[in-house]
Design a protein around this motif. Structure first.
Motif, PDB file in Angstrom:
ATOM      1  N   VAL A  93      63.682  34.608  38.959  1.00  0.00           N
ATOM      2  CA  VAL A  93      64.888  34.810  38.140  1.00  0.00           C
ATOM      3  C   VAL A  93      65.190  33.537  37.357  1.00  0.00           C
ATOM      4  O   VAL A  93      65.400  33.573  36.140  1.00  0.00           O
ATOM      5  CB  VAL A  93      66.092  35.230  39.020  1.00  0.00           C
TER       6      VAL A  93
ATOM      7  N   GLU B  43      64.611  34.326  33.509  1.00  0.00           N
ATOM      8  CA  GLU B  43      65.837  34.979  33.043  1.00  0.00           C
ATOM      9  C   GLU B  43      66.896  33.919  32.710  1.00  0.00           C
ATOM     10  O   GLU B  43      67.769  33.621  33.519  1.00  0.00           O
ATOM     11  CB  GLU B  43      66.370  35.940  34.106  1.00  0.00           C
TER      12      GLU B  43
ATOM     13  N   PHE C  40      75.265  37.361  35.562  1.00  0.00           N
ATOM     14  CA  PHE C  40      74.472  37.423  34.339  1.00  0.00           C
ATOM     15  C   PHE C  40      75.398  37.269  33.136  1.00  0.00           C
ATOM     16  O   PHE C  40      76.579  37.608  33.201  1.00  0.00           O
ATOM     17  CB  PHE C  40      73.713  38.748  34.277  1.00  0.00           C
TER      18      PHE C  40
ATOM     19  N   ALA D  42      71.955  41.340  29.894  1.00  0.00           N
ATOM     20  CA  ALA D  42      71.178  40.454  30.770  1.00  0.00           C
ATOM     21  C   ALA D  42      71.001  41.072  32.153  1.00  0.00           C
ATOM     22  O   ALA D  42      69.931  40.961  32.763  1.00  0.00           O
ATOM     23  CB  ALA D  42      71.859  39.089  30.876  1.00  0.00           C
TER      24      ALA D  42
ATOM     25  N   HIS E  89      68.428  43.812  31.825  1.00  0.00           N
ATOM     26  CA  HIS E  89      67.103  43.191  31.743  1.00  0.00           C
ATOM     27  C   HIS E  89      66.607  42.815  33.142  1.00  0.00           C
ATOM     28  O   HIS E  89      65.452  43.078  33.495  1.00  0.00           O
ATOM     29  CB  HIS E  89      67.172  41.951  30.843  1.00  0.00           C
ATOM     30  N   HIS E  90      67.488  42.226  33.945  1.00  0.00           N
ATOM     31  CA  HIS E  90      67.133  41.856  35.319  1.00  0.00           C
ATOM     32  C   HIS E  90      66.685  43.079  36.120  1.00  0.00           C
ATOM     33  O   HIS E  90      65.690  43.024  36.844  1.00  0.00           O
ATOM     34  CB  HIS E  90      68.321  41.187  36.003  1.00  0.00           C
TER      35      HIS E  90
ATOM     36  N   ILE F  27      63.035  44.153  34.977  1.00  0.00           N
ATOM     37  CA  ILE F  27      61.926  43.199  34.833  1.00  0.00           C
ATOM     38  C   ILE F  27      60.854  43.484  35.889  1.00  0.00           C
ATOM     39  O   ILE F  27      61.153  43.950  36.985  1.00  0.00           O
ATOM     40  CB  ILE F  27      62.462  41.751  34.883  1.00  0.00           C
TER      41      ILE F  27
END
Length: 99
Positions: free
Chosen positions: A32, A36, A60, A65, A68-69, A72
């Motif tokens: 992470v 990220e 985030f 965001a 996206h996490h 991923i």
């Protein structure tokens, strides 16, 4: 500026899977931070009262965001075995980071 998206997860781990859980979560945390940049906080905490209780706290930058996490590739690889280490369903609280 929009409020950050955060979560607090309570994770109760099977004692015999604790080391595996910590290894997997440590790998996830490192990835992470490496991949990220919009993850402001990603921390794993272990209870001082019960070594099988952990809390994952993450913030985030925004909803994008967080999304996206959640999508991923390493999240999809690491989260299923992490959840398999649990002795009960994960407790999850979603929140907005203020200030």
């Amino acid at each position: 500026m929009s409020a950050g998206k955060s979560f607090i997860a309570k994770l109760v781990v099977k004692p015999e899977r604790r080391d595996e859980f910590v290894r997997l979560q440590t790998e996830l945390k490192g990835l992470v931070f490496e991949h990220e940049p919009d993850a402001r906080v990603y921390e794993l905490l272990q209870s001082e009262d019960d070594p099988d209780i952990f809390y994952c706290v993450a913030t985030f930058k925004d909803d994008a965001a967080f999304d996206h996490h959640m999508g991923i590739d390493f999240h999809d690889r690491l989260v299923p075995p992490i959840l398999d280490c649990l002795s009960e369903e994960m407790g999850l609280t979603m929140a907005r980071s203020l200030g």
